[in-house]
Each structure stands twice: as C-alpha cells, then as structure tokens.
Design an enzyme around this catalytic site. Structure first.
Site, short mmCIF file in Angstrom:
data_model
loop_
_atom_site.label_atom_id
_atom_site.label_comp_id
_atom_site.label_asym_id
_atom_site.label_seq_id
_atom_site.Cartn_x
_atom_site.Cartn_y
_atom_site.Cartn_z
N PRO A 2 0.75 -1.34 0.56
CG PRO A 2 -1.18 -1.48 1.51
CD PRO A 2 0.99 -1.85 0.90
CD GLU A 3 2.15 3.11 -4.66
OE1 GLU A 3 2.50 4.80 -4.23
OE2 GLU A 3 2.61 1.84 -5.12
CE LYS A 51 5.25 3.35 0.14
NZ LYS A 51 6.08 2.70 -0.24
NE ARG A 256 15.47 -4.61 -12.80
CZ ARG A 256 16.13 -4.99 -13.65
NH1 ARG A 256 17.95 -4.69 -13.43
NH2 ARG A 256 15.96 -5.46 -14.39
#
Length: 273
Positions: A2-3, A51, A256
């Site tokens: 979740p952001e 968050k 990455r």
C-alpha cells in the site's frame, strides 16, 4: 505494498469508526508487547506519515502512548461491528485486537510492525522520513532539497526513497515518470524536480479527496484504463500505442523495483543490463 494515499484513506476510515472510543480490552500478539494493557485508554486519532500508521491513545494521569504499525505487503486493519467476529481461519494472523466499550473491535492482521512508543517519541520511528504531501506539516521546499541531493541517482529509485519524500510507492513513481516524460533511469540532475513534486502533490491529494478516484491517474475508472503504464506490460500505450515495457524487480535491491514505462513517451536511459 500500500502507498501513502492508501494508508491515509485507511486512517480516515479508522478515525471515522474509532476516534474517541475507550478500549475495553487489548491483545497485542507480538513478543515485545504481549503483556501490554491498553484497557481504559481513549483512542485519540490515527495519523499517518508516508506508509506508517500512528494510533494515539490517552490514559488518565499518564503520558500519551502511540501504537505504531506498518502494513508492508500483507498487513491490514479491519473494524468489526458489535457481535461480529473474524472467520476462525484468520485467527493465526491476528497481531492486534482492540475491543472498545461501545462494542466495536479493531483487528490488525499480518502486521509486520507492531510497537508501542511514547507519543512524544514518535520521531524515533518516523523521524527519518521525508516530507509527506498528505500531512499538515508538508514542506515542498524540503522535499525538493532532499530529492535533488543525489544528482546521479536514477529518478525512480530516488522517488521511491522514503527519506526523500514519504508516501510515493511503485505505482505513483511509475506514473509520475510517464506523466513528466522521463525514463525511470534518468539521472535526477536532468529532471525539473520542483515541477515533478508539484504534480505528485496534486495527484496524491486528488486521490484521497475525490470519491472513486483513488490511485486513478488517467481520469478513466474503467478496468485496465486507470493507469498509464503501471501494471500494463505488453499493452499499447494509451497515448502513442507503443507497447508498454516492464523490467522485474531484483530481490533485496532497493534500486531495482518492478518498473513499467513507454519507450516512446519516456525517452532517456534504458534499464541497466
């Protein structure tokens, strides 16, 4: 994961149901707080920073205490009406159980972070985070200063760094790179960071304040049309019809993450080999 806007909306829902309620019984199923007792405490508010969730309690004649939780990939919070219980199959996933005097219960499931801290020491757990556009203390200048600090770092990796600007996750970062026309691997020095920050703030605030528009970046709420690039690998770009590309994340490498982009609309450096 979740952001920031998703966590903010969760806190808003929790506050609507639980703010001002008095704890009747608490059960924190983590070793360091297994004997903690919040009974008699009043839930003042659940706040967020990026968050992170910060649920504050007051106890008569005692310092304030904060329950710090983080959802990460699998965590969740739910509120149960009086007389309701979770399915028994979910019992092993319970990390926090709060029963309130009005009959409501709040349950935290699969929470990887559960800790009680004095409210006046919240900075011990969130002080490292950058400014958050959804907080009242948002500081755009400070966010820009932090983001431009590493001129050679790739743009997407910098935006994902919560110490620079809190709340942006993979979806928002990929969408921002597309909307500003940058390859995700563009060095920060080549980017108009103030303009990007302004757009990020507008998008996040629109997401939390517009019913039905949470995390919709295209203005189109139809399935498969909500995002420009995120989650659309192999599909035609909604602008130019070029096929959207994706590179997989590398486990343990914060530089990455899974990354989507349109090679035509986002010119610049390709992904590393």
């Amino acid at each position: 994961m979740p952001e920031g806007d998703t966590v903010y909306l969760l806190a808003r829902r929790l506050n609507a149901r639980l703010r001002g309620q008095v704890v009747r019984r608490s059960d924190l199923r983590v070793p360091q707080h297994a004997t903690a007792d919040l009974s008699g405490a009043t839930l003042v508010k659940t706040d967020t920073h990026g968050k992170h969730l910060l649920t504050r309690f007051t106890v008569p004649d005692q310092p304030g205490i904060t329950l710090h939780t983080h959802l990460r990939m699998d965590g969740s919070w739910t509120v149960l009406n009086p007389g309701k219980q979770l399915p028994r199959r979910l019992a092993p996933d319970i990390r926090v159980l709060l029963d309130f005097q009005n009959g409501l219960s709040a349950v935290g499931l699969k929470l990887p972070v559960v800790e009680l801290i004095p409210t006046d020491r919240e900075k011990d757990v969130v002080g490292h985070l950058g400014p958050d556009p959804l907080r009242a203390d948002w500081d755009a200048d400070e966010a820009v200063r932090r983001l431009v600090g590493d001129h050679e770092r790739p743009l997407a990796a910098t935006l994902l760094d919560q110490t620079r600007m809190a709340g942006l996750g993979n979806l928002w970062v990929n969408e921002l790179c597309f909307l500003r026309g940058h390859s995700p691997w563009t060095p920060v020095r080549e980017v108009d960071i103030p303009a990007l920050v302004t757009l990020a703030v507008r998008l996040l605030r629109f997401s939390v304040n517009t019913p039905g528009a949470a995390q919709v970046t295209t203005g189109n709420t139809r399935p498969g049309q909500q995002h420009w690039v995120a989650g659309r690998a192999g599909q035609p770009c909604l602008r130019c019809r070029t096929r959207i590309q994706v590179v997989a994340e590398v486990s343990g490498d914060p530089e990455r993450r899974r990354t989507w982009w349109c090679p035509h609309c986002q010119p610049g450096p390709p992904p590393p080999a």
